[in-house]
Enzyme design. Structure first.
Site, PDB file in Angstrom:
ATOM      1  N   TYR A 158      19.266 -68.718  81.785  1.00  0.00           N
ATOM      2  CA  TYR A 158      18.497 -69.408  82.940  1.00  0.00           C
ATOM      3  C   TYR A 158      19.482 -70.292  83.711  1.00  0.00           C
ATOM      4  O   TYR A 158      20.402 -71.114  82.974  1.00  0.00           O
ATOM      5  CB  TYR A 158      17.523 -70.427  82.381  1.00  0.00           C
ATOM      6  CG  TYR A 158      16.730 -71.356  83.044  1.00  0.00           C
ATOM      7  CD1 TYR A 158      15.972 -70.849  83.977  1.00  0.00           C
ATOM      8  CD2 TYR A 158      17.126 -72.825  83.336  1.00  0.00           C
ATOM      9  CE1 TYR A 158      15.156 -71.574  85.025  1.00  0.00           C
ATOM     10  CE2 TYR A 158      16.173 -73.463  84.168  1.00  0.00           C
ATOM     11  CZ  TYR A 158      15.302 -72.960  85.126  1.00  0.00           C
ATOM     12  OH  TYR A 158      14.766 -73.701  85.883  1.00  0.00           O
ATOM     13  N   ASP A 261      27.936 -72.538  84.375  1.00  0.00           N
ATOM     14  CA  ASP A 261      26.999 -73.461  84.491  1.00  0.00           C
ATOM     15  C   ASP A 261      26.897 -74.535  83.473  1.00  0.00           C
ATOM     16  O   ASP A 261      26.288 -74.140  82.247  1.00  0.00           O
ATOM     17  CB  ASP A 261      25.685 -72.550  84.486  1.00  0.00           C
ATOM     18  CG  ASP A 261      24.448 -73.280  84.503  1.00  0.00           C
ATOM     19  OD1 ASP A 261      24.324 -74.645  84.328  1.00  0.00           O
ATOM     20  OD2 ASP A 261      23.317 -72.736  84.876  1.00  0.00           O
ATOM     21  N   LYS A 288      21.576 -83.013  85.416  1.00  0.00           N
ATOM     22  CA  LYS A 288      21.053 -83.683  84.328  1.00  0.00           C
ATOM     23  C   LYS A 288      21.725 -85.044  83.980  1.00  0.00           C
ATOM     24  O   LYS A 288      21.640 -85.815  84.655  1.00  0.00           O
ATOM     25  CB  LYS A 288      20.859 -82.838  83.233  1.00  0.00           C
ATOM     26  CG  LYS A 288      20.023 -81.503  83.548  1.00  0.00           C
ATOM     27  CD  LYS A 288      19.479 -80.796  82.182  1.00  0.00           C
ATOM     28  CE  LYS A 288      18.806 -79.606  82.424  1.00  0.00           C
ATOM     29  NZ  LYS A 288      17.325 -79.569  82.930  1.00  0.00           N
TER      30      LYS A 288
END
Length: 447
Positions: A158, A261, A288
């Site tokens: 993802y 990522d 985040k």
């Protein structure tokens, strides 16, 4: 056993529904204005999710007044837990000064410098508002710098919701995926054009030999390989010894950029997974934790690549605007959070996580349940299978019924998790004890 598990799950769901009338009513109300009551994939579950009133430290408080010990922590973003006093104070002070400006602030310089100090591969940094944007711009940077049209990603991974990220994201296991060592590119969302899949080469995680062959074959058209080093969105399949090092070597050898990522994995250590595995990618995506619980993200890396955005020369070759890029609220929340997260702080929550994993494994063993618990820093994941998975296709065989049963068993005991989760700074041994006790109690009731 499966019949007993399903009957127990049905009973747990019925108990949950009876105990949460206000959340159920709010979900029904939401369906009149939001598709399926939802604005964010991944938050909804049947029959309805708890609607949250507020958060306090380690806990969520829902509309029905239940306190839920939170091991999800806003999808890993809240490493300091909910409403940390220093973050709240920093935000309140900034709100009083203004929430957004159409000119830069010193805060974004301070944040860029802090990130560069923690992540040596960052020679330049650029801010945006979400992890999806960070990935989208890193991919665009790679294509713009190399002049090559394609990227490679790992099966199941993802990377947000941009076009190329939604190729082979959590696909259903079927013959359409192709051979394990040479996965097909599969569209994982409606609304994508067929040509989107043509622009993405799919790689098998933890298979260095297959990756090297595929990268070598496509090197002339491959701008970059993007990897979540902990494969958090593809079943939390941790890299085998040497895999990431080999990936770095093979991309350098073929003049292909490597994108990490680290939107989730940056939580795992002070300098993220690239510190843990001693890898320096060409580009890094962050979000985040670095925004301290408010919307914010960044991407960065080699200075020569980020020069594509430089307006001081002949003008930027990549246009990158964004009303809330480097928003002062995200900057102050992120700066406050990262300054609190000292090496000792990371050691504390990593130690709690290791203890939690060890004790959960003992509970599963005593119950006669095949299960593994993997960890990376403060992150942990439960796999109901004979051994921990090494790639997406193995991880996709995790026992969904068992996970669903345990989810509701814990929710009814005031614990919020999602096939595992993450430990936050306000947590201590008592919170670990509470989770372990709740899991133990769930299995005792089942048997």
């Amino acid at each position: 056993m499966r019949e007993r598990l399903q009957k127990s799950l049905d009973s747990l769901v019925a108990k949950y529904v009876a105990n949460n009338p206000r959340s159920q009513a709010m979900c029904e109300r939401a369906k009149q204005s939001l598709p399926g009551s939802n604005s964010r994939s991944g938050l909804y579950f049947h029959p309805f999710p708890p609607y949250i009133s507020h958060g306090e430290g380690t806990d969520l408080i829902d509309l029905d007044g239940h306190s839920l010990l939170d091991f999800v922590n806003q999808a890993t973003a809240l490493i300091l837990g909910h409403a940390h006093p220093e973050v709240v104070n920093a935000l309140q002070e900034q709100v009083a000064k203004g929430t957004a400006f159409s000119r830069p602030t010193a805060l974004e310089v301070e944040m860029a410098e802090l990130l560069m100090e923690r992540i040596p591969s960052l020679e330049r940094v650029r801010f945006c508002s979400s992890g999806t944007e960070a990935v989208m711009n890193a991919i665009r940077s790679a294509k713009g710098f190399t002049g090559k049209p394609k990227i490679a990603k790992f099966e199941g991974a993802y990377h947000g919701t941009s076009e190329f990220a939604l190729v082979s994201y959590s696909p259903l296991l079927s013959d359409a995926l192709g051979p394990a060592e040479r996965p097909n590119s599969v569209l994982s969302s409606a609304g994508l054009t067929e040509s989107t899949a043509d622009g993405v080469i799919v790689l098998p995680f933890n298979d260095a030999e297959a990756c090297e062959q595929i990268i070598n074959e496509h090197a002339n058209e491959l701008a970059a390989v993007i990897v979540d080093p902990l494969s958090t969105g593809a079943g939390f399949t941790l890299p085998e010894d040497g895999f990431l090092t080999k990936l770095r070597e093979m991309t350098i050898g073929e003049d292909v950029l490597l994108i990490f990522d680290e939107i989730i994995s940056f939580r795992s250590a002070r300098g993220g997974a690239q510190e843990t595995y001693n890898i320096q990618p060409d580009l890094t995506c962050l979000a985040k934790v670095i925004a301290g619980g408010v919307p914010g993200a960044a991407f960065g890396g080699r200075a020569d690549i980020l020069a594509l955005y430089d307006p001081t020369t002949t003008g930027p070759k990549i246009h990158h605007a964004g009303t809330f890029n480097a928003n002062p609220l995200a900057m102050v929340a992120g700066l406050t959070t990262l300054r609190i997260m000292t090496p000792d702080a990371y050691d504390k929550i990593a130690g709690l996580t290791r203890r939690l994993a060890k004790e959960l494994k003992s509970v599963f063993d005593e119950a006669g349940v095949e299960a593994q618990v993997t960890t990376a820093g403060s992150l942990f994941k439960v796999h109901f299978m004979p051994q921990a998975p090494s790639n997406y296709r193995e991880a996709a065989q995790n026992d969904g019924l068992m996970h669903n049963w345990l989810f509701f068993a814990l929710l009814n005991q005031g614990i919020h998790w999602r096939e595992g989760g993450n430990v936050s700074m306000p947590m201590d041994d008592s919170h670990v004890d509470r989770l372990v006790s709740a899991v133990t109690n769930a299995f005792h009731q089942l048997y």
